[in-house]
Scaffold this motif. Structure first.
Motif, PDB file in Angstrom:
ATOM      1  N   LEU A 173       0.826  -1.204   0.000  1.00 37.56           N
ATOM      2  CA  LEU A 173       0.000   0.000   0.000  1.00 37.56           C
ATOM      3  C   LEU A 173       0.859   1.251   0.000  1.00 37.56           C
ATOM      4  CD1 LEU A 173      -2.875  -0.991   2.445  1.00 37.56           C
ATOM      5  CD2 LEU A 173      -3.045  -0.590  -0.012  1.00 37.56           C
ATOM      6  N   THR A 174       1.939   1.225   0.756  1.00 36.36           N
ATOM      7  CA  THR A 174       2.843   2.374   0.809  1.00 36.36           C
ATOM      8  C   THR A 174       3.488   2.606  -0.558  1.00 36.36           C
ATOM      9  OG1 THR A 174       3.292   1.954   3.139  1.00 36.36           O
ATOM     10  CG2 THR A 174       4.869   3.351   1.970  1.00 36.36           C
ATOM     11  N   ARG A 175       3.928   1.536  -1.206  1.00 35.88           N
ATOM     12  CA  ARG A 175       4.534   1.671  -2.539  1.00 35.88           C
ATOM     13  C   ARG A 175       3.509   2.159  -3.552  1.00 35.88           C
ATOM     14  NH1 ARG A 175       9.363  -0.128  -3.652  1.00 35.88           N
ATOM     15  NH2 ARG A 175       8.887  -0.708  -5.796  1.00 35.88           N
ATOM     16  N   HIS A 176       2.281   1.663  -3.444  1.00 36.99           N
ATOM     17  CA  HIS A 176       1.218   2.089  -4.346  1.00 36.99           C
ATOM     18  C   HIS A 176       0.916   3.578  -4.141  1.00 36.99           C
ATOM     19  CE1 HIS A 176      -2.187   1.584  -6.982  1.00 36.99           C
ATOM     20  NE2 HIS A 176      -2.974   2.136  -6.075  1.00 36.99           N
ATOM     21  N   ALA A 177       0.819   4.000  -2.895  1.00 37.48           N
ATOM     22  CA  ALA A 177       0.556   5.413  -2.595  1.00 37.48           C
ATOM     23  C   ALA A 177       1.694   6.291  -3.099  1.00 37.48           C
ATOM     24  CB  ALA A 177       0.363   5.607  -1.095  1.00 37.48           C
ATOM     25  N   LEU A 178       2.925   5.825  -2.946  1.00 38.73           N
ATOM     26  CA  LEU A 178       4.075   6.581  -3.427  1.00 38.73           C
ATOM     27  C   LEU A 178       4.045   6.698  -4.950  1.00 38.73           C
ATOM     28  CD1 LEU A 178       6.785   8.011  -2.972  1.00 38.73           C
ATOM     29  CD2 LEU A 178       7.874   5.762  -3.008  1.00 38.73           C
ATOM     30  N   ALA A 179       3.714   5.599  -5.625  1.00 34.40           N
ATOM     31  CA  ALA A 179       3.638   5.621  -7.087  1.00 34.40           C
ATOM     32  C   ALA A 179       2.554   6.596  -7.553  1.00 34.40           C
ATOM     33  CB  ALA A 179       3.357   4.227  -7.626  1.00 34.40           C
ATOM     34  N   MET A 180       1.410   6.581  -6.890  1.00 33.28           N
ATOM     35  CA  MET A 180       0.331   7.500  -7.253  1.00 33.28           C
ATOM     36  C   MET A 180       0.745   8.950  -7.010  1.00 33.28           C
ATOM     37  SD  MET A 180      -3.041   5.382  -5.947  1.00 33.28           S
ATOM     38  CE  MET A 180      -3.888   6.882  -5.614  1.00 33.28           C
ATOM     39  N   ARG A 181       1.409   9.196  -5.901  1.00 40.21           N
ATOM     40  CA  ARG A 181       1.851  10.555  -5.579  1.00 40.21           C
ATOM     41  C   ARG A 181       2.847  11.062  -6.619  1.00 40.21           C
ATOM     42  NH1 ARG A 181       5.999  13.107  -2.982  1.00 40.21           N
ATOM     43  NH2 ARG A 181       5.440  14.964  -1.794  1.00 40.21           N
ATOM     44  N   LEU A 182       3.794  10.214  -7.005  1.00 45.73           N
ATOM     45  CA  LEU A 182       4.775  10.604  -8.015  1.00 45.73           C
ATOM     46  C   LEU A 182       4.116  10.867  -9.358  1.00 45.73           C
ATOM     47  CD1 LEU A 182       7.725   8.187  -7.174  1.00 45.73           C
ATOM     48  CD2 LEU A 182       7.655  10.667  -6.831  1.00 45.73           C
ATOM     49  N   GLN A 183       3.132  10.035  -9.722  1.00 43.93           N
ATOM     50  CA  GLN A 183       2.431  10.231 -10.987  1.00 43.93           C
ATOM     51  C   GLN A 183       1.667  11.549 -10.981  1.00 43.93           C
ATOM     52  OE1 GLN A 183       2.584   8.411 -13.816  1.00 43.93           O
ATOM     53  NE2 GLN A 183       1.328   9.990 -14.750  1.00 43.93           N
ATOM     54  N   LEU A 184       0.972  11.841  -9.896  1.00 37.29           N
ATOM     55  CA  LEU A 184       0.223  13.097  -9.798  1.00 37.29           C
ATOM     56  C   LEU A 184       1.150  14.307  -9.834  1.00 37.29           C
ATOM     57  CD1 LEU A 184      -2.500  12.140  -7.188  1.00 37.29           C
ATOM     58  CD2 LEU A 184      -2.819  12.576  -9.629  1.00 37.29           C
ATOM     59  N   GLN A 185       2.276  14.195  -9.155  1.00 37.67           N
ATOM     60  CA  GLN A 185       3.246  15.297  -9.171  1.00 37.67           C
ATOM     61  C   GLN A 185       3.770  15.512 -10.594  1.00 37.67           C
ATOM     62  OE1 GLN A 185       6.538  14.638  -6.546  1.00 37.67           O
ATOM     63  NE2 GLN A 185       7.447  16.630  -6.941  1.00 37.67           N
ATOM     64  N   HIS A 186       4.048  14.433 -11.288  1.00 38.22           N
ATOM     65  CA  HIS A 186       4.531  14.502 -12.667  1.00 38.22           C
ATOM     66  C   HIS A 186       3.469  15.141 -13.573  1.00 38.22           C
ATOM     67  CE1 HIS A 186       6.724  13.243 -16.235  1.00 38.22           C
ATOM     68  NE2 HIS A 186       5.664  12.594 -16.676  1.00 38.22           N
ATOM     69  N   ASP A 187       2.213  14.704 -13.428  1.00 39.58           N
ATOM     70  CA  ASP A 187       1.125  15.269 -14.222  1.00 39.58           C
ATOM     71  C   ASP A 187       0.920  16.746 -13.915  1.00 39.58           C
ATOM     72  OD1 ASP A 187       0.693  12.875 -15.496  1.00 39.58           O
ATOM     73  OD2 ASP A 187      -1.052  12.319 -14.271  1.00 39.58           O
ATOM     74  N   ASN A 188       0.985  17.116 -12.646  1.00 34.29           N
ATOM     75  CA  ASN A 188       0.824  18.521 -12.271  1.00 34.29           C
ATOM     76  C   ASN A 188       1.913  19.393 -12.882  1.00 34.29           C
ATOM     77  OD1 ASN A 188      -1.509  18.198 -10.784  1.00 34.29           O
ATOM     78  ND2 ASN A 188      -0.443  17.961  -8.843  1.00 34.29           N
ATOM     79  N   ASP A 189       3.129  18.897 -12.895  1.00 33.20           N
ATOM     80  CA  ASP A 189       4.225  19.655 -13.515  1.00 33.20           C
ATOM     81  C   ASP A 189       3.975  19.860 -15.008  1.00 33.20           C
ATOM     82  OD1 ASP A 189       5.540  19.801 -11.089  1.00 33.20           O
ATOM     83  OD2 ASP A 189       6.912  18.140 -11.525  1.00 33.20           O
ATOM     84  N   ARG A 190       3.515  18.802 -15.697  1.00 35.51           N
ATOM     85  CA  ARG A 190       3.212  18.924 -17.128  1.00 35.51           C
ATOM     86  C   ARG A 190       2.092  19.918 -17.382  1.00 35.51           C
ATOM     87  NH1 ARG A 190       1.065  15.742 -20.192  1.00 35.51           N
ATOM     88  NH2 ARG A 190      -0.204  14.659 -18.700  1.00 35.51           N
ATOM     89  N   LEU A 191       1.033  19.838 -16.575  1.00 35.80           N
ATOM     90  CA  LEU A 191      -0.096  20.752 -16.751  1.00 35.80           C
ATOM     91  C   LEU A 191       0.312  22.193 -16.468  1.00 35.80           C
ATOM     92  CD1 LEU A 191      -2.927  18.592 -15.169  1.00 35.80           C
ATOM     93  CD2 LEU A 191      -2.665  19.191 -17.568  1.00 35.80           C
ATOM     94  N   ARG A 192       1.127  22.388 -15.444  1.00 41.98           N
ATOM     95  CA  ARG A 192       1.606  23.734 -15.113  1.00 41.98           C
ATOM     96  C   ARG A 192       2.424  24.312 -16.272  1.00 41.98           C
ATOM     97  NH1 ARG A 192       3.461  22.222 -10.362  1.00 41.98           N
ATOM     98  NH2 ARG A 192       1.538  22.420  -9.230  1.00 41.98           N
ATOM     99  N   ASP A 193       3.284  23.486 -16.861  1.00 46.98           N
ATOM    100  CA  ASP A 193       4.088  23.939 -18.008  1.00 46.98           C
ATOM    101  C   ASP A 193       3.186  24.300 -19.190  1.00 46.98           C
ATOM    102  OD1 ASP A 193       6.415  23.535 -16.585  1.00 46.98           O
ATOM    103  OD2 ASP A 193       6.871  21.605 -17.528  1.00 46.98           O
ATOM    104  N   ALA A 194       2.181  23.468 -19.443  1.00 47.07           N
ATOM    105  CA  ALA A 194       1.266  23.745 -20.561  1.00 47.07           C
ATOM    106  C   ALA A 194       0.497  25.042 -20.330  1.00 47.07           C
ATOM    107  CB  ALA A 194       0.292  22.586 -20.742  1.00 47.07           C
ATOM    108  N   LEU A 195       0.033  25.254 -19.118  1.00 50.19           N
ATOM    109  CA  LEU A 195      -0.686  26.495 -18.821  1.00 50.19           C
ATOM    110  C   LEU A 195       0.210  27.716 -18.963  1.00 50.19           C
ATOM    111  CD1 LEU A 195      -2.912  25.438 -15.796  1.00 50.19           C
ATOM    112  CD2 LEU A 195      -3.654  26.048 -18.096  1.00 50.19           C
ATOM    113  N   GLN A 196       1.465  27.580 -18.606  1.00 50.58           N
ATOM    114  CA  GLN A 196       2.393  28.687 -18.759  1.00 50.58           C
ATOM    115  C   GLN A 196       2.588  29.016 -20.242  1.00 50.58           C
ATOM    116  OE1 GLN A 196       6.228  27.990 -17.015  1.00 50.58           O
ATOM    117  NE2 GLN A 196       6.914  30.087 -17.355  1.00 50.58           N
ATOM    118  N   ILE A 197       2.735  28.006 -21.069  1.00 45.81           N
ATOM    119  CA  ILE A 197       2.885  28.222 -22.513  1.00 45.81           C
ATOM    120  C   ILE A 197       1.628  28.861 -23.092  1.00 45.81           C
ATOM    121  CG2 ILE A 197       3.116  27.058 -24.738  1.00 45.81           C
ATOM    122  CD1 ILE A 197       4.900  24.978 -23.264  1.00 45.81           C
ATOM    123  N   ILE A 198       0.457  28.360 -22.686  1.00 42.99           N
ATOM    124  CA  ILE A 198      -0.803  28.927 -23.165  1.00 42.99           C
ATOM    125  C   ILE A 198      -0.922  30.389 -22.748  1.00 42.99           C
ATOM    126  CG2 ILE A 198      -3.314  28.845 -22.849  1.00 42.99           C
ATOM    127  CD1 ILE A 198      -2.999  25.747 -22.772  1.00 42.99           C
TER     128      ILE A 198
END
Length: 70
Positions: A6-31
């Motif tokens: 469960l801890t590894r799963h939660a960590l994987a989800m957290r890393l994925q969300l952080q990665h997605d948030n960074d991508r979305l933030r970059d896209a919004l900045q470009i827009i």
């Protein structure tokens, strides 16, 4: 599932969300830059393409960790 899995799963989800948030933030900045600097009406399709690309699921930040949790 035990606590370690469960801890590894939660960590994987957290890393994925952080990665997605960074991508979305970059896209919004470009827009925002396009919208602020361009008066060309043809820039709207570019903004649409950037937004769509940002919303499409990206590769996991750490594919190995995500693969282990499934």
């Amino acid at each position: 599932m035990n606590t370690q899995q469960l801890t590894r799963h939660a960590l994987a989800m957290r890393l994925q969300l952080q990665h997605d948030n960074d991508r979305l933030r970059d896209a919004l900045q470009i827009i925002a830059e396009i919208a602020a600097t361009s008066s060309d009406p043809k820039s709207m399709p570019n903004i649409g393409r950037i937004a769509r690309a940002a919303l499409v699921g990206a590769t996991p930040a750490n594919p190995t960790l995500a693969r282990e949790t499934t």
